[in-house]
Design a protein around this motif. Structure first.
Motif, mmCIF file in Angstrom:
data_model
loop_
_atom_site.group_PDB
_atom_site.id
_atom_site.type_symbol
_atom_site.label_atom_id
_atom_site.label_comp_id
_atom_site.label_asym_id
_atom_site.label_seq_id
_atom_site.Cartn_x
_atom_site.Cartn_y
_atom_site.Cartn_z
ATOM 1 N N THR A 1 0.692 -1.374 -0.040
ATOM 2 C CA THR A 1 0.175 0.012 -0.108
ATOM 3 C C THR A 1 1.125 1.197 -0.168
ATOM 4 O O THR A 1 1.875 1.342 0.263
ATOM 5 C CB THR A 1 -1.077 0.038 0.841
ATOM 6 N N THR B 1 -13.830 1.563 7.651
ATOM 7 C CA THR B 1 -12.638 0.687 7.087
ATOM 8 C C THR B 1 -11.682 1.739 8.103
ATOM 9 O O THR B 1 -11.081 1.134 9.238
ATOM 10 C CB THR B 1 -11.935 1.115 5.898
ATOM 11 N N ARG C 1 -5.031 -0.365 13.215
ATOM 12 C CA ARG C 1 -4.369 -0.734 11.699
ATOM 13 C C ARG C 1 -4.386 -0.049 11.133
ATOM 14 O O ARG C 1 -5.489 0.925 10.817
ATOM 15 C CB ARG C 1 -5.301 -2.037 12.128
ATOM 16 N N ASP D 1 -3.153 -1.523 7.396
ATOM 17 C CA ASP D 1 -3.363 -2.456 6.396
ATOM 18 C C ASP D 1 -4.554 -1.607 5.360
ATOM 19 O O ASP D 1 -5.066 -1.297 5.300
ATOM 20 C CB ASP D 1 -3.786 -3.637 6.980
ATOM 21 N N LEU E 1 -11.710 -5.555 1.178
ATOM 22 C CA LEU E 1 -11.022 -6.241 0.973
ATOM 23 C C LEU E 1 -10.253 -5.259 2.836
ATOM 24 O O LEU E 1 -9.575 -6.472 3.361
ATOM 25 C CB LEU E 1 -10.225 -6.612 0.336
ATOM 26 N N THR E 2 -9.989 -4.146 2.356
ATOM 27 C CA THR E 2 -9.233 -3.688 3.024
ATOM 28 C C THR E 2 -9.782 -3.683 4.752
ATOM 29 O O THR E 2 -8.912 -4.064 5.741
ATOM 30 C CB THR E 2 -8.930 -2.062 2.448
ATOM 31 N N ILE F 1 -11.506 -5.907 5.827
ATOM 32 C CA ILE F 1 -11.762 -7.142 6.077
ATOM 33 C C ILE F 1 -10.219 -7.549 6.816
ATOM 34 O O ILE F 1 -10.313 -8.600 7.937
ATOM 35 C CB ILE F 1 -12.037 -8.506 4.826
ATOM 36 N N ASN F 2 -8.654 -7.270 6.049
ATOM 37 C CA ASN F 2 -7.841 -7.410 6.622
ATOM 38 C C ASN F 2 -7.556 -6.437 7.489
ATOM 39 O O ASN F 2 -6.989 -7.840 8.508
ATOM 40 C CB ASN F 2 -7.055 -6.350 5.083
ATOM 41 N N ARG F 3 -8.038 -6.046 8.024
ATOM 42 C CA ARG F 3 -7.673 -5.092 9.442
ATOM 43 C C ARG F 3 -8.646 -5.837 10.803
ATOM 44 O O ARG F 3 -7.711 -5.644 11.328
ATOM 45 C CB ARG F 3 -8.369 -3.483 9.323
ATOM 46 N N TRP F 4 -9.567 -6.596 9.668
ATOM 47 C CA TRP F 4 -10.229 -7.015 10.961
ATOM 48 C C TRP F 4 -9.990 -9.009 11.505
ATOM 49 O O TRP F 4 -9.602 -8.474 12.392
ATOM 50 C CB TRP F 4 -11.835 -7.708 10.115
ATOM 51 N N LYS F 5 -8.849 -9.104 10.411
ATOM 52 C CA LYS F 5 -8.180 -10.125 10.760
ATOM 53 C C LYS F 5 -7.083 -9.975 11.336
ATOM 54 O O LYS F 5 -6.360 -10.869 12.482
ATOM 55 C CB LYS F 5 -8.088 -11.438 9.063
ATOM 56 N N LYS F 6 -6.433 -9.027 11.494
ATOM 57 C CA LYS F 6 -5.209 -8.760 11.619
ATOM 58 C C LYS F 6 -5.037 -8.624 13.592
ATOM 59 O O LYS F 6 -4.290 -8.949 13.887
ATOM 60 C CB LYS F 6 -4.273 -7.486 10.888
#
Length: 194
Positions: free
Chosen positions: A2, A125, A140, A142, A183-184, A186-191
């Motif tokens: 990014t 986000t 986050r 990400d 997708l960002t 989801i990515n931040r949530w997963k991290k």
């Protein structure tokens, strides 16, 4: 990957400006407010683009200066002992307000549903990024569609609109940005839930 990953190099370029501002007594919170006011000016330029599309050529510069001011306020806070809880809240709130006032006027230029969806997902986000700070003490940033990436997309859209690129292409670009913003989220949530 990014644009946010380039932040250390960008900060190194800005460090002399930061030192100069600190030596003259400017505060991180003042710079945060300047960035928000600049965003209001940018929103006005977008609206003026309805009358003359060449006003949109100012938007990439507005986005670049805003990114610089966002980096400068953080550097002032961290490197010149100006970090406060009030400043942290001000920074997060003005970022979301700035995005809204800069991005929403594009609803008059391209598909309004796509633009509003882009703004709403952008807010969510950042909300997830801030929530991670509140719950896990881990803000986050990400990607793939963080704040800097959104600024790049808006600058690109403005430039393409000003030079007469087809509306369909502009709508496709914003739609791709929406997918990447989702997708960002989801990515931040997963991290933070590893």
């Amino acid at each position: 990957m990014t644009i946010y990953d380039l932040k250390p190099k960008f900060q190194a370029l800005l460090r002399p400006i930061v030192k100069n501002l600190a030596s003259k007594g400017y505060t991180a919170n003042q710079v945060t407010i300047w960035a928000m006011l600049l965003s209001f000016v940018g929103g006005i330029f977008v609206l003026l683009g309805l009358v003359n599309k060449y006003f949109l050529l100012f938007i990439p510069f507005v986005m670049f200066i805003r990114m610089a001011l966002n980096a400068i306020d953080g550097m002032l806070a961290k490197e010149h002992d100006m970090k406060t809880k009030t400043g942290a809240m001000l920074n997060e709130i003005t970022d979301v307000v700035s995005d809204a006032v800069l991005y929403l006027p594009f609803a008059f230029l391209i598909n309004p549903i796509i633009v509003v969806l882009f703004v709403v997902i952008s807010i969510f986000t950042e909300f997830i990024g801030i929530s991670a700070q509140a719950v896990y003490n881990d803000r986050r940033y990400d990607g793939p569609m963080g704040k800097s990436d959104r600024a790049f997309v808006i600058g690109l859209i403005s430039l393409l609109f000003a030079i007469g690129i087809n509306f369909t292409i502009l709508n496709i670009i914003v739609t791709i940005a929406i997918v990447l913003a989702f997708l960002t989220m989801i990515n931040r949530w997963k991290k933070v839930n590893i």
